[in-house]
Design a protein around this motif. Structure first.
Motif, PDB file in Angstrom:
ATOM      1  N   LYS A  32       3.714  -9.890   9.967  1.00  0.00           N
ATOM      2  CA  LYS A  32       5.125 -10.195   9.790  1.00  0.00           C
ATOM      3  C   LYS A  32       5.630  -9.400   8.589  1.00  0.00           C
ATOM      4  N   GLY A  33       6.917  -9.117   8.591  1.00  0.00           N
ATOM      5  CA  GLY A  33       7.509  -8.411   7.464  1.00  0.00           C
ATOM      6  C   GLY A  33       7.708  -6.941   7.752  1.00  0.00           C
ATOM      7  N   GLN A  34       8.175  -6.250   6.745  1.00  0.00           N
ATOM      8  CA  GLN A  34       8.558  -4.862   6.932  1.00  0.00           C
ATOM      9  C   GLN A  34       8.193  -4.038   5.701  1.00  0.00           C
ATOM     10  N   ILE A  35       7.736  -2.814   5.964  1.00  0.00           N
ATOM     11  CA  ILE A  35       7.487  -1.851   4.891  1.00  0.00           C
ATOM     12  C   ILE A  35       8.345  -0.633   5.186  1.00  0.00           C
ATOM     13  N   GLU A  36       9.249  -0.330   4.269  1.00  0.00           N
ATOM     14  CA  GLU A  36      10.111   0.837   4.404  1.00  0.00           C
ATOM     15  C   GLU A  36       9.614   1.900   3.435  1.00  0.00           C
ATOM     16  N   ALA A  37       9.066   2.971   3.999  1.00  0.00           N
ATOM     17  CA  ALA A  37       8.497   4.032   3.168  1.00  0.00           C
ATOM     18  C   ALA A  37       8.644   5.372   3.874  1.00  0.00           C
ATOM     19  N   ASN A  38       9.790   5.974   3.751  1.00  0.00           N
ATOM     20  CA  ASN A  38      10.016   7.295   4.347  1.00  0.00           C
ATOM     21  C   ASN A  38       9.705   8.363   3.313  1.00  0.00           C
ATOM     22  N   ILE A  39       8.433   8.459   2.965  1.00  0.00           N
ATOM     23  CA  ILE A  39       7.993   9.348   1.896  1.00  0.00           C
ATOM     24  C   ILE A  39       6.679  10.009   2.281  1.00  0.00           C
ATOM     25  N   MET A  72      12.833   3.768  -2.594  1.00  0.00           N
ATOM     26  CA  MET A  72      11.725   4.656  -2.237  1.00  0.00           C
ATOM     27  C   MET A  72      10.690   3.924  -1.382  1.00  0.00           C
ATOM     28  N   LEU A  73      10.242   2.745  -1.849  1.00  0.00           N
ATOM     29  CA  LEU A  73       9.259   1.964  -1.097  1.00  0.00           C
ATOM     30  C   LEU A  73       9.662   0.502  -1.204  1.00  0.00           C
ATOM     31  N   LYS A  74       9.956  -0.110  -0.056  1.00  0.00           N
ATOM     32  CA  LYS A  74      10.361  -1.514  -0.030  1.00  0.00           C
ATOM     33  C   LYS A  74       9.429  -2.289   0.873  1.00  0.00           C
ATOM     34  N   ILE A  75       8.900  -3.372   0.350  1.00  0.00           N
ATOM     35  CA  ILE A  75       8.061  -4.283   1.116  1.00  0.00           C
ATOM     36  C   ILE A  75       8.804  -5.612   1.171  1.00  0.00           C
ATOM     37  N   ASN A  76       9.133  -6.064   2.389  1.00  0.00           N
ATOM     38  CA  ASN A  76       9.928  -7.279   2.564  1.00  0.00           C
ATOM     39  C   ASN A  76       9.170  -8.326   3.363  1.00  0.00           C
ATOM     40  N   ASP A  77       8.941  -9.478   2.751  1.00  0.00           N
ATOM     41  CA  ASP A  77       8.358 -10.653   3.425  1.00  0.00           C
ATOM     42  C   ASP A  77       7.093 -10.329   4.213  1.00  0.00           C
ATOM     43  N   LEU A  78       6.209  -9.568   3.600  1.00  0.00           N
ATOM     44  CA  LEU A  78       4.976  -9.126   4.242  1.00  0.00           C
ATOM     45  C   LEU A  78       3.992 -10.288   4.386  1.00  0.00           C
ATOM     46  N   THR A  79       3.472 -10.457   5.595  1.00  0.00           N
ATOM     47  CA  THR A  79       2.431 -11.446   5.863  1.00  0.00           C
ATOM     48  C   THR A  79       1.276 -10.732   6.549  1.00  0.00           C
TER      49      THR A  79
END
Length: 186
Positions: A55-62, A1-8
């Motif tokens: 830097k990093g990625q937030i995946e939130a298609n909601i 649902m919500l993924k936060i990867n290596d967020l800077t």
């Protein structure tokens, strides 16, 4: 649902997040906890796209609805206009306002409301639009114990299968919402 990867993310020289990762599943309730200034509200702004990560990625298609720390009510609109302006359903808005103990305020302007009433309007507004994720950033500040319980009951009733992210310094609020603690430390 919500993924936060290596967020800077940093504010100038002040680093807030360095390779921070978090996954929140559909229907999960989490409580972002940590000392003031550690980045809880910043994380919410990054999720909402109000800030951009370095830097990093937030995946939130909601679809997301938010109660911000501030009420964010427009002073020249009535309570109902404040809710319907953001796409809130009028019938659901009235139900929410009534459940929150302020059903009689629909035609009033924010200046005539107490601080606690304004908070409940902000909560009603967030609950009156379609959403998959509800974000509550210090949503219960200024609400007395009786009205807090009404607000929690209404939120729980409308978020049974929804994801909830809560920011609060009050562990009791997290417990009432059944939120799992996620510690934020920078």
């Amino acid at each position: 649902m919500l993924k936060i990867n290596d967020l800077t993310f940093s504010y100038g020289e002040k680093e807030i997040f360095n390779n921070f990762s978090l996954e929140i599943k559909k229907g999960e309730r989490i409580w972002l906890s940590g000392p003031s200034g550690c980045g809880k509200t910043t994380l919410i702004k990054l999720i909402l796209g109000l800030l951009k990560a370095q830097k990093g990625q937030i995946e939130a298609n909601i679809t997301t609805s938010v109660v911000f720390q501030e009420n964010r009510l427009l002073p020249f609109y009535t309570v109902m206009q404040n809710i319907t302006l953001v796409g809130g359903d009028e019938a659901l808005a009235y139900e929410n306002l009534t459940a929150l103990g302020i059903g009689e305020t629909t035609d009033l302007y924010p200046a005539s409301l107490s601080g606690g009433m304004k908070r409940r309007v902000a909560i009603a507004r967030a609950l009156s639009v379609p959403f998959d994720l509800l974000i509550l950033d210090e949503a219960f500040n200024g609400i007395d114990e009786k009205n807090l319980q009404s607000a929690v009951d209404r939120i729980n009733a409308l978020t049974k299968d929804k994801t909830v992210i809560l920011i609060t310094h009050n562990p009791e609020e997290a417990e009432l919402l059944g939120a799992k603690k996620v510690e934020i430390n920078n």
